[in-house]
Design a protein around this motif. Structure first.
Motif, PDB file in Angstrom:
ATOM      1  N   HIS A   3       0.873  -1.165   0.000  1.00 48.25           N
ATOM      2  CA  HIS A   3       0.000   0.000   0.000  1.00 48.25           C
ATOM      3  C   HIS A   3       0.909   1.213   0.000  1.00 48.25           C
ATOM      4  O   HIS A   3       1.642   1.444   0.955  1.00 48.25           O
ATOM      5  N   GLN A  32      -7.076   3.328  -4.109  1.00 45.88           N
ATOM      6  CA  GLN A  32      -7.912   2.972  -2.970  1.00 45.88           C
ATOM      7  C   GLN A  32      -8.700   4.158  -2.406  1.00 45.88           C
ATOM      8  O   GLN A  32      -9.908   4.172  -2.453  1.00 45.88           O
ATOM      9  N   GLU A  48      -3.916   6.701  -1.720  1.00 48.59           N
ATOM     10  CA  GLU A  48      -3.453   5.374  -1.313  1.00 48.59           C
ATOM     11  C   GLU A  48      -3.653   4.429  -2.492  1.00 48.59           C
ATOM     12  O   GLU A  48      -4.735   4.373  -3.072  1.00 48.59           O
ATOM     13  N   ALA A  50      -2.951   0.407  -3.833  1.00 49.27           N
ATOM     14  CA  ALA A  50      -2.547  -0.985  -3.595  1.00 49.27           C
ATOM     15  C   ALA A  50      -1.904  -1.493  -4.876  1.00 49.27           C
ATOM     16  O   ALA A  50      -2.468  -1.346  -5.960  1.00 49.27           O
ATOM     17  N   GLN A  78      -0.230  -1.406   7.424  1.00 49.54           N
ATOM     18  CA  GLN A  78      -1.611  -1.321   7.860  1.00 49.54           C
ATOM     19  C   GLN A  78      -1.714  -1.799   9.295  1.00 49.54           C
ATOM     20  O   GLN A  78      -1.144  -2.816   9.671  1.00 49.54           O
TER      21      GLN A  78
END
Length: 165
Positions: A3, A32, A48, A50, A78
C-alpha cells in the motif's frame, strides 16, 4: 501487496489526474482512497494505492518522472486501532491558530486525529468568517466526554457535534 501513500503538489493543469491514474493503471495498481484539492493555483493531494510488490518500484519510478509533479511516496504498514472512531463537526469564528488549538486538545486528551477537512465561509446574515471542520478521530470511549468538554471550553463560540462510527 504493498500500500503506497502518495502525497503530491503540482501546478494545476488539465489532465493531471488522468496522467496519475494512467500510471497507476499501467502498473496494475488499485486507487484505494484519495483526497485531492485545488489550492491557490496548485493541485495537491494524498492517494493510497494498492500494488503488487513486483510492480511497486516501477510505479514509484514512473510517478517520480511526471514533469512538475512533486511527490513523496511511502509504503504503509496497515494497523488497526483498539479505540473508537468518532466524527466531530466543528464550527467557530475563524481565527489564527484554531487548527493548532483543536489538534493539541485532541492529542492531549488521548485522541488520534485520523482525518481533518476544514474550510472558511461567510456566516449567513452577518458576513463573519466561520471556520468549519470535520475531524475523524480515534479516542477511547472513557476519554470522549472530557475531550469534547475541552474542545468546547477553548472558546465561547465553538460548537461541537459528535457522531460515532
Amino acid at each position: 501487496m504493498n500500500h503506497l501513500i502518495l502525497s503530491f503538489a503540482s501546478p494545476d493543469r488539465p489532465g493531471l489526474v488522468d496522467t496519475i491514474s494512467n500510471v497507476i493503471k499501467q502498473y496494475k495498481g488499485n486507487w484505494q482512497t484519495s483526497s485531492l484539492h485545488h489550492l491557490s493555483g496548485f493541485f495537491a493531494g494524498v492517494i493510497e494505492v494498492a500494488v503488487s510488490e513486483e510492480e511497486s518500484q516501477a510505479l514509484v519510478d514512473q510517478l517520480n518522472s511526471i514533469p512538475d509533479f512533486d511527490c513523496i511516496i511511502k509504503v504503509a504498514n496497515q494497523s488497526s486501532s483498539n479505540k473508537g472512531k468518532v466524527t466531530l463537526e466543528l464550527t467557530a469564528n475563524d481565527r489564527s491558530g484554531i487548527i493548532q488549538e483543536i489538534s493539541s486538545t485532541i492529542h492531549h486528551h488521548g485522541g488520534n486525529l485520523i482525518k481533518l477537512v476544514s474550510s472558511r465561509q461567510s456566516a449567513p446574515h452577518t458576513g463573519v468568517e466561520l471556520f468549519t471542520a470535520t475531524a475523524n478521530i480515534d479516542v477511547s470511549e472513557d476519554k470522549l466526554d472530557t475531550l469534547i468538554g475541552a474542545l468546547e471550553s477553548k472558546a465561547d463560540d465553538i460548537m461541537v457535534d459528535i457522531s460515532r462510527d
